[in-house]
Design a protein around this motif. Structure first.
Motif, PDB file in Angstrom:
ATOM      1  N   UNK A  88       0.825  -1.208   0.000  1.00 37.63           N
ATOM      2  CA  UNK A  88       0.000   0.000   0.000  1.00 37.63           C
ATOM      3  C   UNK A  88       0.855   1.253   0.000  1.00 37.63           C
ATOM      4  N   UNK A  89       1.908   1.263   0.811  1.00 33.39           N
ATOM      5  CA  UNK A  89       2.759   2.452   0.858  1.00 33.39           C
ATOM      6  C   UNK A  89       3.507   2.664  -0.456  1.00 33.39           C
ATOM      7  N   UNK A  90       3.967   1.580  -1.087  1.00 28.47           N
ATOM      8  CA  UNK A  90       4.673   1.709  -2.362  1.00 28.47           C
ATOM      9  C   UNK A  90       3.746   2.213  -3.459  1.00 28.47           C
ATOM     10  N   UNK A  91       2.524   1.705  -3.506  1.00 26.82           N
ATOM     11  CA  UNK A  91       1.573   2.171  -4.522  1.00 26.82           C
ATOM     12  C   UNK A  91       1.186   3.628  -4.303  1.00 26.82           C
ATOM     13  N   UNK A  93       3.058   5.912  -2.806  1.00 29.66           N
ATOM     14  CA  UNK A  93       4.223   6.728  -3.138  1.00 29.66           C
ATOM     15  C   UNK A  93       4.374   6.887  -4.640  1.00 29.66           C
ATOM     16  N   UNK A  94       4.103   5.824  -5.386  1.00 24.06           N
ATOM     17  CA  UNK A  94       4.183   5.916  -6.843  1.00 24.06           C
ATOM     18  C   UNK A  94       3.094   6.832  -7.388  1.00 24.06           C
ATOM     19  N   UNK A  95       1.901   6.757  -6.827  1.00 23.65           N
ATOM     20  CA  UNK A  95       0.800   7.606  -7.302  1.00 23.65           C
ATOM     21  C   UNK A  95       1.038   9.070  -6.988  1.00 23.65           C
ATOM     22  N   UNK A  96       1.794   9.366  -5.925  1.00 24.70           N
ATOM     23  CA  UNK A  96       2.057  10.744  -5.533  1.00 24.70           C
ATOM     24  C   UNK A  96       3.358  11.296  -6.111  1.00 24.70           C
ATOM     25  N   UNK A  97       3.975  10.562  -7.046  1.00 19.18           N
ATOM     26  CA  UNK A  97       5.166  11.092  -7.709  1.00 19.18           C
ATOM     27  C   UNK A  97       6.456  10.385  -7.394  1.00 19.18           C
ATOM     28  N   UNK A  98       6.444   9.329  -6.598  1.00 20.98           N
ATOM     29  CA  UNK A  98       7.674   8.620  -6.259  1.00 20.98           C
ATOM     30  C   UNK A  98       8.187   9.022  -4.884  1.00 20.98           C
ATOM     31  N   UNK A  99       8.881   8.074  -4.234  1.00 19.97           N
ATOM     32  CA  UNK A  99       9.361   8.333  -2.878  1.00 19.97           C
ATOM     33  C   UNK A  99      10.366   9.469  -2.823  1.00 19.97           C
ATOM     34  N   UNK A 108       4.641  10.570   5.947  1.00 22.81           N
ATOM     35  CA  UNK A 108       3.830  10.247   7.130  1.00 22.81           C
ATOM     36  C   UNK A 108       2.409   9.881   6.716  1.00 22.81           C
ATOM     37  N   UNK A 109       1.843  10.643   5.774  1.00 19.99           N
ATOM     38  CA  UNK A 109       0.484  10.345   5.311  1.00 19.99           C
ATOM     39  C   UNK A 109       0.417   8.976   4.636  1.00 19.99           C
ATOM     40  N   UNK A 110       1.408   8.690   3.774  1.00 16.15           N
ATOM     41  CA  UNK A 110       1.406   7.404   3.080  1.00 16.15           C
ATOM     42  C   UNK A 110       1.529   6.252   4.065  1.00 16.15           C
ATOM     43  N   UNK A 111       2.374   6.399   5.072  1.00 21.04           N
ATOM     44  CA  UNK A 111       2.518   5.335   6.069  1.00 21.04           C
ATOM     45  C   UNK A 111       1.260   5.188   6.902  1.00 21.04           C
ATOM     46  N   UNK A 112       0.587   6.296   7.193  1.00 24.81           N
ATOM     47  CA  UNK A 112      -0.655   6.204   7.945  1.00 24.81           C
ATOM     48  C   UNK A 112      -1.748   5.480   7.176  1.00 24.81           C
ATOM     49  N   UNK A 113      -1.880   5.812   5.884  1.00 27.47           N
ATOM     50  CA  UNK A 113      -2.892   5.127   5.064  1.00 27.47           C
ATOM     51  C   UNK A 113      -2.537   3.655   4.891  1.00 27.47           C
ATOM     52  N   UNK A 145       5.390   6.112  13.633  1.00 28.32           N
ATOM     53  CA  UNK A 145       6.723   5.567  13.402  1.00 28.32           C
ATOM     54  C   UNK A 145       7.459   6.289  12.290  1.00 28.32           C
ATOM     55  N   UNK A 146       6.767   6.595  11.205  1.00 26.15           N
ATOM     56  CA  UNK A 146       7.399   7.322  10.106  1.00 26.15           C
ATOM     57  C   UNK A 146       7.743   8.746  10.509  1.00 26.15           C
ATOM     58  N   UNK A 147       6.897   9.370  11.314  1.00 27.07           N
ATOM     59  CA  UNK A 147       7.175  10.735  11.764  1.00 27.07           C
ATOM     60  C   UNK A 147       8.460  10.792  12.577  1.00 27.07           C
ATOM     61  N   UNK A 148       8.607   9.865  13.531  1.00 29.03           N
ATOM     62  CA  UNK A 148       9.815   9.868  14.356  1.00 29.03           C
ATOM     63  C   UNK A 148      11.048   9.448  13.561  1.00 29.03           C
ATOM     64  N   UNK A 149      10.884   8.558  12.593  1.00 27.06           N
ATOM     65  CA  UNK A 149      12.026   8.197  11.756  1.00 27.06           C
ATOM     66  C   UNK A 149      12.470   9.372  10.896  1.00 27.06           C
ATOM     67  N   UNK A 150      11.521  10.167  10.388  1.00 30.61           N
ATOM     68  CA  UNK A 150      11.876  11.365   9.638  1.00 30.61           C
ATOM     69  C   UNK A 150      12.574  12.383  10.525  1.00 30.61           C
ATOM     70  N   UNK A 151      12.108  12.536  11.751  1.00 32.00           N
ATOM     71  CA  UNK A 151      12.768  13.456  12.677  1.00 32.00           C
ATOM     72  C   UNK A 151      14.167  12.983  13.002  1.00 32.00           C
TER      73      UNK A 151
END
Length: 224
Positions: A88-91, A93-99, A108-113, A145-151
Motif C-alpha cells: 500500500x505504501x509503495x503504490x 508513493x508511486x501515485x504521488x510522484x515517487x518516494x 507520514x500520510x502514506x505510512x498512515x494510510x 513511526x514514520x514521523x519519528x524516523x523522519x525526525x
C-alpha cells in the motif's frame, strides 16, 4: 444542379482529454514496477511472518495450547500485515510522484494510510468487529513511526542549521564567527607580528652587547 455532398471533417478529441489520459497512464505503475513492489512486499511479509510465528509459538506455550497452530495463525496474520503495509505504501508513493519526490509530511500520510489498510486486513482475520479498531491502531502506529524516523533522519541537519544560525551570527554579539580562510589569515598576521617583535628584540640584544663590549675595552687598557 445536384446538391454538393460534403463529408463532415473528423473532429479531434479535446486536448484536455488526451492530457488527462496521458496523466492517468503516467500514474499507473508499469509491469516491472508492480513486480518490484510485489517482490518487496513478499519479502517484508516473509520476515514479519517469521516473527509472528515465533510470537505465536511462544504465546501457545504460555497458554498451554498447541504451539504449532498458534504459530501458523500468528505467522499468517503478521505476513498479511507486513506485505499489505509495504504494498500500500509503495503504490501510494508511486501515485504521488515517487518516494524521492515526497515531502516528510507525505511520507507520514502514506505510512498512515498503509497502516490503516494493513490494520483492516489484520482485523479481517479476527472478525468484522476488529476492522475499524485495527485500522485506527495500525494507521496511528504507521504514521507515528514514520514521523519519528523522519525526525531522526533530519536531526543532524537541523542541529547543523541551528549551530550555523546561533547567537554568534547575531549582529549584537561581540564575537564573530570566522571561516577557515579568515582564521588562517589571522594566524599569519599573528606570526608576522611575533617575528617582527623577535627581530626587534634581537636588535636590542645586539646593541646592548655592542655597548657593553665598548664600555669594557677602555677599563682594560687603563688597568694595563
Amino acid at each position: 444542379m445536384a446538391p454538393s455532398s460534403q463529408q463532415p471533417a473528423p473532429q479531434r478529441p479535446p486536448a484536455s482529454a488526451s492530457r488527462t489520459d496521458n496523466t492517468h497512464d503516467d500514474e499507473m505503475p508499469s509491469t516491472d514496477e508492480l513486480m518490484e513492489i510485489a517482490k518487496k512486499s513478499l519479502q517484508t511479509g516473509a520476515m514479519t511472518g517469521v516473527v509472528g510465528m515465533m510470537v505465536g509459538a511462544g504465546s501457545g506455550i504460555l497458554r498451554s495450547a498447541p504451539p504449532t497452530l498458534f504459530a501458523l495463525v500468528a505467522g499468517l496474520q503478521w505476513f498479511g500485515l507486513g506485505s499489505t503495509f509495504i504494498a500500500s505504501r509503495s503504490l501510494l508513493s508511486h501515485a504521488w510522484g515517487g518516494e524521492e519526490n515526497l515531502s516528510p509530511s507525505d511520507h507520514v500520510k502514506a505510512s498512515g494510510v498503509a497502516g490503516a489498510v494493513s490494520g483492516m486486513v489484520g482485523g479481517m482475520f479476527r472478525g468484522p468487529r476488529n476492522i475499524i479498531p485495527g485500522m485506527l491502531f495500525f494507521g496511528t502506529v504507521g504514521a507515528t513511526g514514520t514521523y519519528f524516523s523522519q525526525r531522526f533522519r533530519n536531526g543532524p541537519k537541523d542541529s547543523e542549521s541551528k549551530v550555523k544560525s546561533g547567537w554568534l551570527d547575531s549582529k549584537w554579539s561581540p564575537l564573530k564567527r570566522l571561516s577557515d580562510k579568515e582564521y588562517e589569515e589571522k594566524l599569519e598576521e599573528k606570526i608576522l607580528r611575533i617575528n617582527a617583535e623577535i627581530a626587534i628584540i634581537d636588535e636590542n640584544i645586539a646593541s646592548l652587547r655592542a655597548s657593553s663590549s665598548s664600555s669594557t675595552r677602555p677599563s682594560g687598557r687603563d688597568s694595563s
